[in-house]
Enzyme design. Sequence first.
Site, mmCIF file in Angstrom:
data_model
loop_
_atom_site.group_PDB
_atom_site.id
_atom_site.type_symbol
_atom_site.label_atom_id
_atom_site.label_comp_id
_atom_site.label_asym_id
_atom_site.label_seq_id
_atom_site.Cartn_x
_atom_site.Cartn_y
_atom_site.Cartn_z
ATOM 1 N N CYS A 46 20.527 65.378 46.947
ATOM 2 C CA CYS A 46 20.172 64.608 48.137
ATOM 3 C C CYS A 46 18.694 64.223 48.224
ATOM 4 C CB CYS A 46 20.638 65.321 49.405
ATOM 5 S SG CYS A 46 20.394 67.093 49.453
ATOM 6 N N ARG A 94 20.833 76.191 40.073
ATOM 7 C CA ARG A 94 20.542 77.094 41.185
ATOM 8 C C ARG A 94 20.465 78.516 40.633
ATOM 9 N NH1 ARG A 94 24.856 74.731 45.717
ATOM 10 N NH2 ARG A 94 24.092 72.575 45.622
ATOM 11 N N GLN A 133 28.335 68.190 40.231
ATOM 12 C CA GLN A 133 29.278 67.985 41.325
ATOM 13 C C GLN A 133 29.757 66.540 41.343
ATOM 14 O OE1 GLN A 133 26.732 69.155 44.669
ATOM 15 N NE2 GLN A 133 28.008 70.964 44.960
ATOM 16 N N ASP A 138 29.321 64.490 43.475
ATOM 17 C CA ASP A 138 28.422 64.463 44.618
ATOM 18 C C ASP A 138 28.156 63.021 45.037
ATOM 19 O OD1 ASP A 138 26.742 65.580 46.465
ATOM 20 O OD2 ASP A 138 25.040 65.783 45.108
ATOM 21 N N HIS A 190 26.127 60.570 48.356
ATOM 22 C CA HIS A 190 25.382 60.484 49.606
ATOM 23 C C HIS A 190 25.524 59.073 50.154
ATOM 24 C CE1 HIS A 190 23.601 64.008 47.620
ATOM 25 N NE2 HIS A 190 23.616 64.474 48.857
ATOM 26 N N LYS A 200 28.769 70.767 58.799
ATOM 27 C CA LYS A 200 29.632 70.285 57.724
ATOM 28 C C LYS A 200 31.088 70.626 57.978
ATOM 29 C CE LYS A 200 28.484 74.388 54.918
ATOM 30 N NZ LYS A 200 27.939 74.865 53.631
ATOM 31 N N HIS A 259 26.481 63.648 53.360
ATOM 32 C CA HIS A 259 26.561 64.313 52.060
ATOM 33 C C HIS A 259 28.026 64.679 51.864
ATOM 34 C CE1 HIS A 259 22.152 65.738 52.412
ATOM 35 N NE2 HIS A 259 22.459 65.275 53.618
#
Length: 636
Positions: free
Chosen positions: A332, A361, A379, A381, A383, A463, A509
Amino acid sequence: MNVQLPDGSIKEVPAEATIADVAASIGKRLAKDAIAGKINGKVVDVDAKVPEGAKVEIVTPKSDEGIDTIRHSTAHLMAMAVQELFPGTQVTIGPVIENGFYYDFGTDRPFSDDDLRRIEEKMSEIVKRDLPVKREEWSRDEAIRTFEKLGEKYKVEIIQGIPGDEPLSVYRQGEWFDLCRGPHVPSTGRLGAFKLLSVAGAYWRGDERNAMLQRIYGTAWADKEQLDAYLKRVEEAKARDHRKLGKELDLIYFSHFAPAMPNFLPKGAVIYNALIDFVREYYERDGYSEVVSPLVWDVELFKISGHYDNYRENMYMFETDEREYGLKPMNCPGHTQIYAMERRSYRDLPIRLADFARLHRYERSGVTHGLARVRAFAQDDAHLFVTPEQIEEEIDRELRLIKEIYDTFGFDQVRIALSTRPEKRLGTDAMWDAAEGALESALKKNGLAYHINPGEGAFYGPKLEFQVTDAIGRPWQLGTIQLDYALPERFKLEYIGADNADHRPVMIHRAILGSLERFIGIIIEHFAGAFPVWLAPVQATVLPLSEKFTDYADEVAKKLKNAKIRVETDRSNEKLGAKIRNAQLKKIPFMLVVGEKEAQSGSVAVRKRNGEQVTMAIEEFGSYVKGLTDSRSLTS
């Protein structure tokens, strides 16, 4: 006096009545079944007194509260057994966890499997004693003196850390007792359906600087039938363990040079890339733009985003050219820079950026677990940068997309949680009110059941979390949709509105599969390694009856490869039965047996993974497999 029962009826009971008295007044069967109660929603012991006008519910063994009470009491039962068998062992904490309990013990000797058997036997013996379990209240000074005298230094430390000066709750069964809030079953004779599962090391208070304790895990249920069913599920889960199957099926490999960072071997990479291609089809349909963003960013980016202050302990940091950099843990912050690279108009929005870039991470070694908890991953992922007016439509789109994708894998049981603002967070209360309200409104509009997870949101926004149930009934948390007013504010993102003034976009997100690594671990176990045809690393294997049919086997394989089917040929000198067994162990969907008859007719004798057999022309089989792949069928 009067009390209110769960159905709303009023029941007259004697003054000073206990939960047990209320149960007895309703019926003998309920009195016999009662192991705890609820007074105005709070779970209490059966001998707790009921106040005038209270709402009262009797807790029985098969209710959720009853199971928790049984597990809590079984943890005490185990601790008593341990201290009877191994005098001098110190008890620390013994909480209820999902499907069971554990207790941490301070001891110089590690517990063995033989010790677990002995402890179980002692527990059964204590059950037969049918010892009453009674709650007592002690002053703090009394509790400290008592536990110090027993040499229970951990218990003393726990007491000293409890705020306030109220009396402490202690539960006694026979001569044994422990500090505990309760509630507990009325006697040890109400227990019995339990099993000790394993032993592991655990640091006191979870701090690696503290002493190592011995943690015994166990499970407990209302009756033997429930216990046996659970143990059967445990055995099934062991057989499906993705770490075991991932190795046996040549999918993944972990090197000690890259702890918790998986290598996907060629067959594993087939699944990995098939999932990416699968998601990309939806991206193309729904107007996403895929980007590839850097893995390394100057920490100034993470300071603006808030990750430096709120997430730094989970990030990999390093210095170069006298500047501090970080491997990105999330996409993000970088996506805000892509948005901000040019002036945006309301006509440009929504902008949907998708990214499969690697993320890193730092997870402590004690919590990493196969593919389920790794340090390097990607991911699905995305946005979305939207106007406030577009929030509802975009969340609706994502909810529909999540359902489509989960249905493809047979995940038809989905629980949704709305996770609200945590204590440590960015943004104003007004931002959080708007974000939480928008997510809840979308769920209600779509008629979706959900529950609230208070305080479990991300630090930048609330979320929605989506939990699926796999083939053997286990829950897995997968996708998320997060609504974020904070990052656009911190990065001063803008768009020109219809009024020709500057406005702040909102970020959504979202991930649907989540970590691809973790998702692959989940579906390995969900399908027990027997992937549907479209995901199978090898879709068919050609098995020549003897060496003289190898040329025809090669011809079959070549034609199928030209048809984009993943095929291999077993050229071993094994007999057909052994070749079939090898293919079954590899969980290949189709075995194509070829001999003289097939070579003459240009066909293959198809043996499916489920044992079904049929003869087909090569081209017919190719079309059949292509149809299963294109439709992403779960059956063959």
